[in-house]
Enzyme design. Structure first.
Site, PDB file in Angstrom:
ATOM      1  N   CYS A  77     -49.939 -58.803  30.927  1.00 16.51           N
ATOM      2  CA  CYS A  77     -49.596 -57.888  29.838  1.00 16.51           C
ATOM      3  C   CYS A  77     -48.226 -57.241  30.075  1.00 16.51           C
ATOM      4  CB  CYS A  77     -50.707 -56.864  29.605  1.00 16.51           C
ATOM      5  SG  CYS A  77     -50.587 -56.100  27.960  1.00 16.51           S
ATOM      6  N   HIS A 177     -55.054 -60.117  28.820  1.00 21.09           N
ATOM      7  CA  HIS A 177     -55.709 -59.445  29.947  1.00 21.09           C
ATOM      8  C   HIS A 177     -56.751 -60.371  30.565  1.00 21.09           C
ATOM      9  CE1 HIS A 177     -53.952 -55.462  29.449  1.00 21.09           C
ATOM     10  NE2 HIS A 177     -53.992 -55.709  28.143  1.00 21.09           N
ATOM     11  N   GLU A 179     -58.399 -59.898  33.154  1.00 20.73           N
ATOM     12  CA  GLU A 179     -59.502 -59.120  33.739  1.00 20.73           C
ATOM     13  C   GLU A 179     -60.570 -58.739  32.723  1.00 20.73           C
ATOM     14  OE1 GLU A 179     -56.420 -56.164  32.352  1.00 20.73           O
ATOM     15  OE2 GLU A 179     -56.380 -58.120  33.338  1.00 20.73           O
TER      16      GLU A 179
END
Length: 195
Positions: A77, A177, A179
């Site tokens: 990001c 993202h 994650e």
């Protein structure tokens, strides 16, 4: 294996920590140069605004340390955007690892900016996307993006095609993202940690 998450004034770091916990990876969260340089893998995540995050990186000397690293580095990001040459967000000079400028999505009637939510990525050309299904879905939150360029190793289309992932030498980056991108994001992280 020693994995470091770079500590700087960017949000969403806790989500990265949780993702690494889920796959059983120990990590250190630090801005210490010696610890960063001695890591086997370095993760440079972030949610934030380009100019304030670059100011912090410069204050800590991280703007010089990160581009000089020799081990695999993954930016996500804002981390990815700061690895580029320049961002239109507050006219910010970034680290220049990728020789490309980050641009704001153009105003387009009926289409919201920021680009926020799940979207598919295509045109994989990266070790990080090994074993992913075609057109895998990942989670984006951004108003600025790097155009498709010589470093592009995956693309996404929102208003225009843009770089979903970049790669140059030991530097890897994802606009989305990892994650919080479910099984797909976890696989990308696992592939990075196996490099």
């Amino acid at each position: 294996m020693k994995t470091v998450i770079i500590k700087y004034n960017a949000g969403n770091v806790q989500s990265v920590m949780y993702a690494l916990d889920r796959i059983g990876v120990d990590y250190l969260y630090t801005d210490d140069e010696a610890e960063i340089r001695s890591a086997d893998k370095v993760i440079f995540p972030g949610v934030g605004e380009a100019s304030t995050t670059m100011t912090y990186l410069r204050e800590k000397g991280l703007d010089k340390i990160i581009p000089s690293l020799k081990q695999p580095v993954l930016g996500t990001c804002v981390g990815m955007q700061l690895m580029c040459r320049f961002s239109e967000e507050n006219n910010t000079t970034c680290m220049g690892i990728f020789d490309v400028d980050v641009k704001r999505f153009p105003a387009t009637p009926g289409i919201k900016v920021p680009h926020m939510g799940w979207n598919n990525i295509t045109n994989y050309q990266s070790k990080l996307t090994q074993d992913l299904i075609d057109n895998a879905y990942v989670y984006f939150v951004h108003s600025y993006a790097a155009p498709v360029c010589e470093y592009t190793v995956a693309t996404c289309d929102y208003i225009n095609p843009f770089s979903a992932m970049l790669h140059k030498d030991n530097f890897y980056a994802a606009q989305f993202h990892c994650e919080i991108s479910g099984d797909v994001g976890q696989k990308i992280l696992e592939n990075f940690l196996k490099l």
